[in-house]
Design a protein around this motif. Structure first.
Motif, PDB file in Angstrom:
ATOM      1  N   ALA A 140       0.836  -1.204   0.000  1.00 24.97           N
ATOM      2  CA  ALA A 140       0.000   0.000   0.000  1.00 24.97           C
ATOM      3  C   ALA A 140       0.874   1.258   0.000  1.00 24.97           C
ATOM      4  O   ALA A 140       0.598   2.229  -0.706  1.00 24.97           O
ATOM      5  N   GLU A 147      -4.899  -4.805   0.445  1.00 22.09           N
ATOM      6  CA  GLU A 147      -5.819  -4.980   1.571  1.00 22.09           C
ATOM      7  C   GLU A 147      -5.451  -6.282   2.278  1.00 22.09           C
ATOM      8  O   GLU A 147      -5.390  -7.343   1.645  1.00 22.09           O
ATOM      9  N   TRP A 148      -5.160  -6.209   3.582  1.00 18.00           N
ATOM     10  CA  TRP A 148      -4.790  -7.404   4.338  1.00 18.00           C
ATOM     11  C   TRP A 148      -6.008  -8.274   4.588  1.00 18.00           C
ATOM     12  O   TRP A 148      -7.075  -7.780   4.953  1.00 18.00           O
ATOM     13  N   LEU A 182     -12.927  -8.304  -2.985  1.00 13.59           N
ATOM     14  CA  LEU A 182     -11.811  -7.339  -2.950  1.00 13.59           C
ATOM     15  C   LEU A 182     -11.226  -7.166  -4.347  1.00 13.59           C
ATOM     16  O   LEU A 182     -10.948  -6.047  -4.797  1.00 13.59           O
ATOM     17  N   LYS A 187      -8.884  -4.180  -5.618  1.00 20.49           N
ATOM     18  CA  LYS A 187      -7.833  -4.246  -4.588  1.00 20.49           C
ATOM     19  C   LYS A 187      -6.793  -5.329  -4.887  1.00 20.49           C
ATOM     20  O   LYS A 187      -6.993  -6.190  -5.738  1.00 20.49           O
ATOM     21  N   PRO A 189      -5.526  -8.188  -2.676  1.00 22.05           N
ATOM     22  CA  PRO A 189      -5.634  -8.882  -1.380  1.00 22.05           C
ATOM     23  C   PRO A 189      -4.283  -9.511  -1.004  1.00 22.05           C
ATOM     24  O   PRO A 189      -3.606 -10.076  -1.855  1.00 22.05           O
TER      25      PRO A 189
END
Ligand code: ADP
Ligand code: ASP
Ligand code: MG
Length: 452
Positions: A140, A147-148, A182, A187, A189
């Protein structure tokens, strides 16, 4: 959609993570979305955590707590080097919280003087949980929308702690509910490999080296077009580079060949990794994170079209041969059932089996229950064991239809005393059991003959 799994050495230090970020960025630019990233613990961290558990269980509290603080420092330093200011506090709070809990567990274990497999999993999982959190924040910070994802929410397993088996239906459902949305939202992931949890919420792990398996499970669950295993070698090599100085790269191999090599000791791939990929026919590619532009090894359903007689070889050390002899075996049925019931009762897997009229020989690499197994077998047979044995396995699809290749393998090893020889129904491998001391020589002979 792509799944990229990065092993311990590919996340060992901030420089390695910066290479990882660029690999992820390149994949995203090419595909226009994703990828999904699965990461191991930093190199040697899982070993360190297991050492902490064993020190704690033996009431070596100071030694255990010192190691906890060393691991804390290493992770905090990595986070400081990689995570931008706006994300750093959150990550440091998570790290410190996990290490505070680990310290509390150590003190409790030192009192209890016992570490259960369930507790061992809680401790071992910390490496992947922490590192995935750091890597997500690092990606990030490098400008990608990472995104965790807590792997315990998506990899659902049975309760066999330290070698848990994934529950596919539940895992796939969780992946579709968590990771796919996600990806759809644009995103990246990021989740830890190796760890999962039972449906009741107890943390589990998939066995040493299990992050590869996680990568494949995620790939299958989200229907990835490719599962990439990023590591510290160019791909699957013709032999273990720690045993043979100049192994060659195997550019392509079949799922079946890769499964046999992994099972018989090629550490570059966890033995279960191929299963989820086979089920969905997803190619697996092994790549070197130090040389992202190299093509690596591609593993697919198609047998590789090779001019080489064999594809590669693998070896395992530290095996014990168990010989079980009974004159009652002669013409009797039920004997093998009784033998294998004993191994089942003590939850010990056997690797290689050979039989003669009155005896069975098996190899095991887990010695934990060997004494009990020998005792139980002696109730109906004569038993002897021989430690320090090794397995050497030559793999290649061509072995199936060209019997002269197998013959040549045995001929090349003619001066080496072979304890067992086996070729199972797949006929894709010839496996021999020999003394560990003879392994290097035998490997060199074979490698010279087939790959030089
Ligand atoms: P990672 O941390 O990336 O999962 P591993 O240490 O688990 O990496 O696996 C990579 C290592 O596997 C290599 O560094 C190499 O020493 C070892 N290895 C053993 N056999 C083979 C083989 N046939 N081909 C490639 N690597 C092998
Ligand atoms: N960190 C775990 C291990 O060292 C899992 C993995 O690296 O694949 O076994
Ligand atoms: Mg590995």
């Amino acid at each position: 959609m792509l799944v990229q799994k990065f092993g311990g050495t590919s996340v060992a230090d901030p420089d390695a993570v910066r290479r990882l970020v660029e690999i992820v960025r390149t994949a995203r630019t090419r595909d226009g979305r994703g990828p999904t990233v699965v990461v191991s613990a930093m190199s040697r961290v899982t070993d360190g955590l297991l050492a902490i558990a064993s020190d704690a269980g033996a009431s070596r509290t100071d030694a255990a707590l010192t190691q906890v603080e060393q691991l804390r420092e290493r992770h905090v330093a990595a986070a400081r080097a990689l995570v931008a200011a706006d994300g750093l506090d959150g990550v440091l709070a998570f790290l410190n919280d996990q290490f505070d809990q680990l310290g509390a567990i150590v003190k409790a274990l030192a009192v209890l003087r016992e570490v259960s497999p369930r507790t061992l999993d809680v401790i071992a999982s910390i490496g992947e949980l922490l590192n995935s959190r750091i890597i997500a924040a690092a990606i990030a910070s490098a400008g990608l929308p990472a995104e965790w994802v807590d792997a315990r929410q998506v990899i659902v397993t049975n309760g066999e702690h330290t070698c848990a088996v994934p529950l596919m239906k539940e895992t796939n459902a969780a992946l579709r509910a968590t990771v796919v949305p996600l990806l759809d939202a644009g995103k990246v992931p990021v989740l830890g490999g190796f760890v999962g949890s039972t449906p009741e919420g107890n943390t589990t792990t998939l066995g040493r080296g299990g992050s590869d398996y996680s990568g494949a499970l995620v790939g299958a669950g989200i229907d990835a077009r490719e599962i990439q295993i990023w590591t510290d070698v160019d791909g699957m090599l013709t032999a273990d580079p720690r045993l043979i100085e100049t192994p060659r790269l195997v550019p392509a191999l079949s799922f079946a060949e890769a499964a046999e090599l992994a099972y018989f000791g090629a550490k570059v791939l966890h033995p279960s990794t191929i299963l989820p990929a086979v089920e969905r026919n997803i190619p697996v590619r092994i790549l070197n994170s130090w040389k992202p532009e190299a093509t690596g090894t591609i593993i697919t359903a198609e047998p590789a079209d090779s001019s080489l007689l064999l594809t590669a070889m693998a070896a395992k050390r530290g095996l014990t041969v168990v010989d079980i002899t009974s004159s009652r075996m002669l013409m009797a049925y039920g004997f093998l059932r009784r033998v294998f019931e004993v191994f089942e009762r003590f939850r010990t897997a056997v690797d290689v089996v050979t039989t003669s009229e009155v005896s069975v020989s098996v190899t095991v690499d887990d010695r934990r229950n060997l004494e009990a197994i020998t005792h139980a077998l002696s109730e109906f047979a004569e038993v002897s064991t021989e430690p320090d044995m090794a397995l050497l396995c030559a793999v290649g699809d061509r072995l199936r239809n060209e019997p002269e290749i197998g013959a040549r393998v045995i001929r090349v090893l003619e001066e080496v005393p072979l304890r067992m020889i086996s070729q199972a129904a797949s006929r894709r491998n010839i496996t021999v059991i020999l003394r560990q001391a003879d392994l290097p020589h035998a490997m060199h002979r074979l490698h010279e003959e087939f790959f030089a």
